[in-house]
Structures are given as C-alpha cells and as structure tokens.
Design a protein around this motif. Structure first.
Motif, short mmCIF file in Angstrom:
data_model
loop_
_atom_site.label_atom_id
_atom_site.label_comp_id
_atom_site.label_asym_id
_atom_site.label_seq_id
_atom_site.Cartn_x
_atom_site.Cartn_y
_atom_site.Cartn_z
N MET A 1 -9.73 2.52 3.44
CA MET A 1 -10.92 3.64 3.33
C MET A 1 -10.71 5.41 3.88
O MET A 1 -11.27 5.95 3.21
CB MET A 1 -11.80 2.90 3.45
CG MET A 1 -12.03 1.86 3.89
SD MET A 1 -13.41 1.21 4.13
CE MET A 1 -12.57 0.34 6.27
N GLU A 2 -10.36 5.87 5.11
CA GLU A 2 -9.71 6.89 5.51
C GLU A 2 -9.10 8.04 4.71
O GLU A 2 -8.66 9.46 4.00
CB GLU A 2 -9.42 7.50 6.89
CG GLU A 2 -10.16 6.44 7.44
CD GLU A 2 -10.26 6.53 9.39
OE1 GLU A 2 -11.07 5.88 9.83
OE2 GLU A 2 -8.60 7.16 9.40
N ALA B 1 -4.67 -5.97 12.85
CA ALA B 1 -4.97 -5.99 11.36
C ALA B 1 -5.36 -5.07 10.55
O ALA B 1 -5.62 -4.79 9.55
CB ALA B 1 -4.74 -7.74 11.18
N MET B 2 -6.96 -4.87 10.82
CA MET B 2 -8.08 -4.34 10.00
C MET B 2 -7.36 -2.58 10.10
O MET B 2 -8.33 -1.87 9.38
CB MET B 2 -9.04 -4.19 11.38
CG MET B 2 -10.17 -5.37 11.32
SD MET B 2 -10.39 -5.98 9.47
CE MET B 2 -11.75 -4.90 9.12
N LEU B 3 -6.82 -2.11 10.60
CA LEU B 3 -6.11 -1.27 11.12
C LEU B 3 -5.78 -0.83 9.83
O LEU B 3 -5.65 0.68 8.56
CB LEU B 3 -4.81 -0.44 12.09
CG LEU B 3 -5.06 -0.40 12.72
CD1 LEU B 3 -4.01 -0.45 14.22
CD2 LEU B 3 -5.99 1.50 13.15
N LEU B 4 -5.01 -1.43 8.91
CA LEU B 4 -5.15 -1.83 7.38
C LEU B 4 -6.15 -1.28 6.08
O LEU B 4 -5.75 0.16 6.26
CB LEU B 4 -3.97 -2.52 6.59
CG LEU B 4 -3.89 -2.23 5.35
CD1 LEU B 4 -2.83 -1.41 4.72
CD2 LEU B 4 -3.20 -3.29 4.82
N PRO B 5 -7.45 -2.29 6.36
CA PRO B 5 -8.43 -1.50 5.80
C PRO B 5 -9.14 -0.79 5.99
O PRO B 5 -9.61 0.45 4.98
CB PRO B 5 -9.25 -2.46 5.51
CG PRO B 5 -8.54 -3.69 6.58
CD PRO B 5 -7.08 -3.14 6.98
N CYS C 1 0.87 -1.24 0.21
CA CYS C 1 -0.05 -0.14 0.15
C CYS C 1 1.17 1.57 0.07
O CYS C 1 0.17 2.44 -0.79
CB CYS C 1 -1.32 -0.10 1.75
SG CYS C 1 -2.59 -1.30 0.85
N TRP C 2 1.90 1.12 1.26
CA TRP C 2 2.71 1.99 0.45
C TRP C 2 3.71 2.59 -0.72
O TRP C 2 3.58 3.61 -0.82
CB TRP C 2 3.88 1.69 1.18
CG TRP C 2 5.06 3.23 1.78
CD1 TRP C 2 4.82 4.52 2.16
CD2 TRP C 2 6.09 3.48 1.32
NE1 TRP C 2 5.28 5.73 2.26
CE2 TRP C 2 6.90 4.56 0.98
CE3 TRP C 2 6.59 2.95 0.50
CZ2 TRP C 2 7.44 5.11 0.61
CZ3 TRP C 2 8.23 3.05 -0.26
CH2 TRP C 2 8.42 4.46 -0.22
#
Length: 207
Positions: free
Chosen positions: A199-200, A191-195, A25-26
């Motif tokens: 989104m933000e 792990a949910m911090l990535l999605p 993602c980076w």
C-alpha cells in the motif's frame, strides 16, 4: 498434541507462504523492499523450523538453540534494513519521545534476559530493537510518508519482547495460553508487513 508444535507449524506455514508472496511482489514491482521482507520472513521461518524440528525429533525444547536465535535476530536486522531503505531521503534527528521509547524497549529486553544466558544474542537484539523502535516511533510522529509499516514493525517488536516476558510465567506448552496468543498475533503482524508495504510503495517506485 503439544500445542507448541501446532503453533510453530502454523508459523512456519504462514511465513513460507508470505516469503513466496514477497518474491512474487518483487518480480512484479522490482522494489528491493520486497526482497528485504522476503529475507526477514525467511529468517524467521528458518529459526522456527529448526526449533519445531528439534522439538518433534528430540521430543524436548532445545536448551541452547543458537541456530534459532541467530535466525530470529537476523530477521529483525533485516527489518531494520527495511526501515533504512524505506525511509531513505527522510531527515532524521534526535527526538525525545522516540529516544525514550527505544531506550525503554532496550532496557526491558535486557531486564527480561530475552535470550537467557546468551549475552551476545541479547545484546544484538537489544540494539536492533532499540533502533527499530526509535525509527518507527519517529516515523509515526514526525514522518511525512505513510506509516502503516512503521506501526506494524513497532507492534512486532512489542509482541516479541512480550512473548519472551510471558515465557517466564507460562511453562505448560501443551495447552493454549496467553503465550501462544501473543505468538500467533506476532506471526500475523509480521505477515501484515507485506500488504502494508504494498500500500505504501508505488508501482513506479523502483529501487
């Protein structure tokens, strides 16, 4: 097989995969929030990896696992950095409700002896957890930007503290129990911090 080994191997695999996803993602979006997430996730993974390797090789839980402690604390310090970078430019002020929540988590962390006799580790985690909770609650209540990541980070802190408290009541780690349930939910929440970040953060929001 000892369920603690299964739980920790699951955690290592999940965090390893999510670190790769953070880095991808980076590369795609060039936002440093993803690098901070990669550091947070990798620190947590390395702490757990040391713990599970010790458990497998020595056949017992390390009595003084400072390597794991340092890695886990570093993970939350990176999450605090994530908050600072992510909420940069937003006005923060002293507010009663976030302050009560932050102090409450800090007191519970100290009371539970979250890292046992390691006073320094407990102190650092307590300060980090209190600050993270304050910012998260403030963002949820008063922030203008999306706050999915704030909810996720707040949940991680609550689960982490709950995990250590539950360890005082569960001593049989060969079978699945509430302790492992909390740990698995904590892993998924981290792990949910990535999605949530994906989104933000806008594609053109480059830092």
């Amino acid at each position: 097989m000892n369920f603690e080994i299964i739980d920790n191997i699951f955690q290592v695999i999940v965090f390893s995969l999510i670190v790769v996803a953070d880095i991808v993602c980076w590369f795609l979006h060039k936002n440093r929030l993803y690098i901070i997430l990669a550091l947070a996730h990798s620190c947590f993974m390395m702490g757990t990896l040391y713990f599970v390797l010790y458990l497998v090789i020595r056949g017992k839980v390390p009595q003084f696992f400072y390597v794991s402690e340092i890695s886990w604390i570093a993970s939350y310090l990176f999450l605090h950095s994530y908050q600072i970078v992510g909420y940069k430019g937003q006005r923060m002020k002293i507010s009663v409700i976030p302050l009560i929540c932050g102090i409450g988590v800090a007191i519970i962390s100290i009371w539970s002896g979250i890292f046992g006799p390691a006073i320094l580790s407990t102190g650092v985690f307590t300060l980090a957890a209190g600050a993270i909770v304050y910012i998260s609650v403030f963002q949820i209540l008063y922030g203008d930007a999306p706050y999915k990541s704030s909810i996720c980070i707040l949940l991680c802190i609550i689960l982490q503290v709950s995990l250590y408290i539950s360890s005082s009541f569960f001593h049989d780690y060969t079978r699945f129990n509430l302790y492992f349930c909390i740990d698995i939910v904590l892993t998924i929440s981290m792990a949910m911090l990535l999605p949530c970040t994906f989104m933000e953060v806008g594609k053109d929001d480059v830092h």
